[in-house]
Motif scaffolding. Structure first.
Motif, PDB file in Angstrom:
ATOM      1  N   VAL A 231     128.229  65.225 -18.590  1.00  0.00           N
ATOM      2  CA  VAL A 231     127.998  66.113 -18.287  1.00  0.00           C
ATOM      3  C   VAL A 231     127.011  66.985 -19.150  1.00  0.00           C
ATOM      4  CG1 VAL A 231     129.485  68.827 -18.990  1.00  0.00           C
ATOM      5  CG2 VAL A 231     130.575  66.339 -17.486  1.00  0.00           C
ATOM      6  N   ILE A 232     126.325  67.828 -19.122  1.00  0.00           N
ATOM      7  CA  ILE A 232     125.639  69.191 -19.950  1.00  0.00           C
ATOM      8  C   ILE A 232     125.727  69.848 -19.334  1.00  0.00           C
ATOM      9  CG2 ILE A 232     123.272  69.335 -19.999  1.00  0.00           C
ATOM     10  CD1 ILE A 232     123.251  66.186 -20.165  1.00  0.00           C
ATOM     11  N   ILE A 233     125.258  70.882 -20.897  1.00  0.00           N
ATOM     12  CA  ILE A 233     126.165  71.932 -21.021  1.00  0.00           C
ATOM     13  C   ILE A 233     124.851  72.771 -21.072  1.00  0.00           C
ATOM     14  CG2 ILE A 233     127.411  74.150 -22.208  1.00  0.00           C
ATOM     15  CD1 ILE A 233     129.073  71.563 -20.043  1.00  0.00           C
TER      16      ILE A 233
ATOM     17  N   SER B 168     123.593  80.948 -15.825  1.00  0.00           N
ATOM     18  CA  SER B 168     122.995  81.463 -15.442  1.00  0.00           C
ATOM     19  C   SER B 168     123.135  80.577 -13.653  1.00  0.00           C
ATOM     20  CB  SER B 168     121.820  81.190 -15.075  1.00  0.00           C
ATOM     21  OG  SER B 168     121.584  79.830 -15.181  1.00  0.00           O
ATOM     22  N   ARG B 169     124.549  79.573 -13.515  1.00  0.00           N
ATOM     23  CA  ARG B 169     124.531  79.476 -12.544  1.00  0.00           C
ATOM     24  C   ARG B 169     126.015  79.439 -11.651  1.00  0.00           C
ATOM     25  NH1 ARG B 169     123.417  72.514 -13.097  1.00  0.00           N
ATOM     26  NH2 ARG B 169     120.288  73.062 -13.199  1.00  0.00           N
ATOM     27  N   SER B 170     126.430  79.506 -11.025  1.00  0.00           N
ATOM     28  CA  SER B 170     127.668  79.765 -10.458  1.00  0.00           C
ATOM     29  C   SER B 170     128.941  78.544  -9.143  1.00  0.00           C
ATOM     30  CB  SER B 170     127.031  80.863  -8.478  1.00  0.00           C
ATOM     31  OG  SER B 170     126.412  80.513  -7.893  1.00  0.00           O
TER      32      SER B 170
ATOM     33  N   ALA C 210     131.428  76.147  -8.994  1.00  0.00           N
ATOM     34  CA  ALA C 210     131.547  75.450  -9.637  1.00  0.00           C
ATOM     35  C   ALA C 210     130.869  75.265 -10.692  1.00  0.00           C
ATOM     36  CB  ALA C 210     132.317  74.612  -9.246  1.00  0.00           C
ATOM     37  N   GLN C 211     129.337  75.481 -10.902  1.00  0.00           N
ATOM     38  CA  GLN C 211     128.338  75.070 -12.415  1.00  0.00           C
ATOM     39  C   GLN C 211     128.572  76.407 -12.844  1.00  0.00           C
ATOM     40  OE1 GLN C 211     124.699  74.099  -9.570  1.00  0.00           O
ATOM     41  NE2 GLN C 211     125.335  71.612 -10.874  1.00  0.00           N
ATOM     42  N   HIS C 212     128.960  76.921 -13.101  1.00  0.00           N
ATOM     43  CA  HIS C 212     129.374  78.721 -14.471  1.00  0.00           C
ATOM     44  C   HIS C 212     130.010  78.082 -15.433  1.00  0.00           C
ATOM     45  CE1 HIS C 212     128.521  82.447 -15.713  1.00  0.00           C
ATOM     46  NE2 HIS C 212     129.991  82.218 -15.397  1.00  0.00           N
ATOM     47  N   ILE C 213     129.078  78.422 -16.624  1.00  0.00           N
ATOM     48  CA  ILE C 213     130.177  78.464 -17.879  1.00  0.00           C
ATOM     49  C   ILE C 213     129.508  79.524 -18.442  1.00  0.00           C
ATOM     50  CG2 ILE C 213     128.635  76.370 -19.220  1.00  0.00           C
ATOM     51  CD1 ILE C 213     131.199  75.407 -19.792  1.00  0.00           C
TER      52      ILE C 213
END
Length: 236
Positions: free
Chosen positions: A10-12, A41-43, A45-48
């Motif tokens: 996992v990369i945050i 900036s991602r949407s 499932a990849q948003h955090i």
């Protein structure tokens, strides 16, 4: 990295310079079954968003639905934004800016740990790493200035130490560390690169490889410490 084909990474902060390079390198190496990259900036499932705990919990739940993560890297940081930058003197302290600096550099990574450490395996070697900075070392502070950033990274280092102690009770082979990547040619460092000595400004790809090499060499007794890009421990 040789975690086995059934693990995930996992990369945050995967939209940043270092985070993006870490994500790309891990995907290219192919040692993990899945490499999850999250960013504000991602949407979908990849948003955090580190300032939104619900988004962190949602990201962790998404990861938990697949192979368990044995590597989690928090590659986020905030040093300047717009006309706001690191303080040069006491008169520059501003409570709203301090709160924002702490939210991204200390509180956010702690909340990532809150939601992601419990879904990491309870046995075997695991690594949870958060990008810190040498300026967060209290014992190494000889220049002063940059009050909020220094203090937030120092807080992050203390949180990492405390999390490492607790995580060791759950998995005695777990490693929780802070990492100093050096000065990397990213948006975060760009306004401050003029004083960087020759040969000490790294591109993001090199920085990612250096950090992954350090991570690969870590052992359980290293948990709770701060290491630089050469694998040398930095005293708190």
């Amino acid at each position: 990295m040789t975690p086995g084909s059934k693990a995930s990474a996992v990369i945050i902060g995967a939209s940043g310079g270092i985070g993006g390079a870490l994500e790309a390198t891990l995907m290219e190496e192919g040692a993990f079954a899945v490499v999850h990259g999250f960013a504000r900036s991602r949407s979908d499932a990849q948003h955090i968003d580190l300032r939104d705990q619900s988004s962190i919990a949602k990201a962790a739940a998404h990861v938990a639905s697949g192979p368990a993560p044995t590597l989690v890297i928090v590659a986020t940081g905030l040093l300047h934004e717009g006309d706001r930058g690191p303080e040069k003197a006491l008169r520059d302290l501003d409570p709203d800016w301090l709160a924002q600096i702490y939210a991204i550099n200390a509180i956010g990574p702690a909340l990532v740990a809150k939601h992601f450490l419990p879904i990491m395996p309870k046995a075997g070697r695991t690594v949870f790493a958060a990008l810190s900075a040498r300026v967060g070392s209290i014992s190494d502070n000889r220049l002063g200035g940059w009050h909020g950033y220094r203090a937030a990274k120092a807080a992050l280092n203390m949180l990492v130490r405390t999390l490492a102690i607790e995580e060791r009770r759950r998995n005695d082979r777990a490693i929780v560390v802070s990492l100093h990547p050096g000065t990397v040619d990213t948006q975060l460092s760009r306004p401050f690169q003029a004083n960087v000595p020759a040969g000490r400004l790294f591109d993001a790809e090199r920085a990612a490889l250096q950090l992954l090499d350090v991570i690969e060499g870590l052992k359980a007794p290293d948990s709770g410490k701060l290491f630089d890009f050469q694998g040398e421990e930095i005293a708190f």
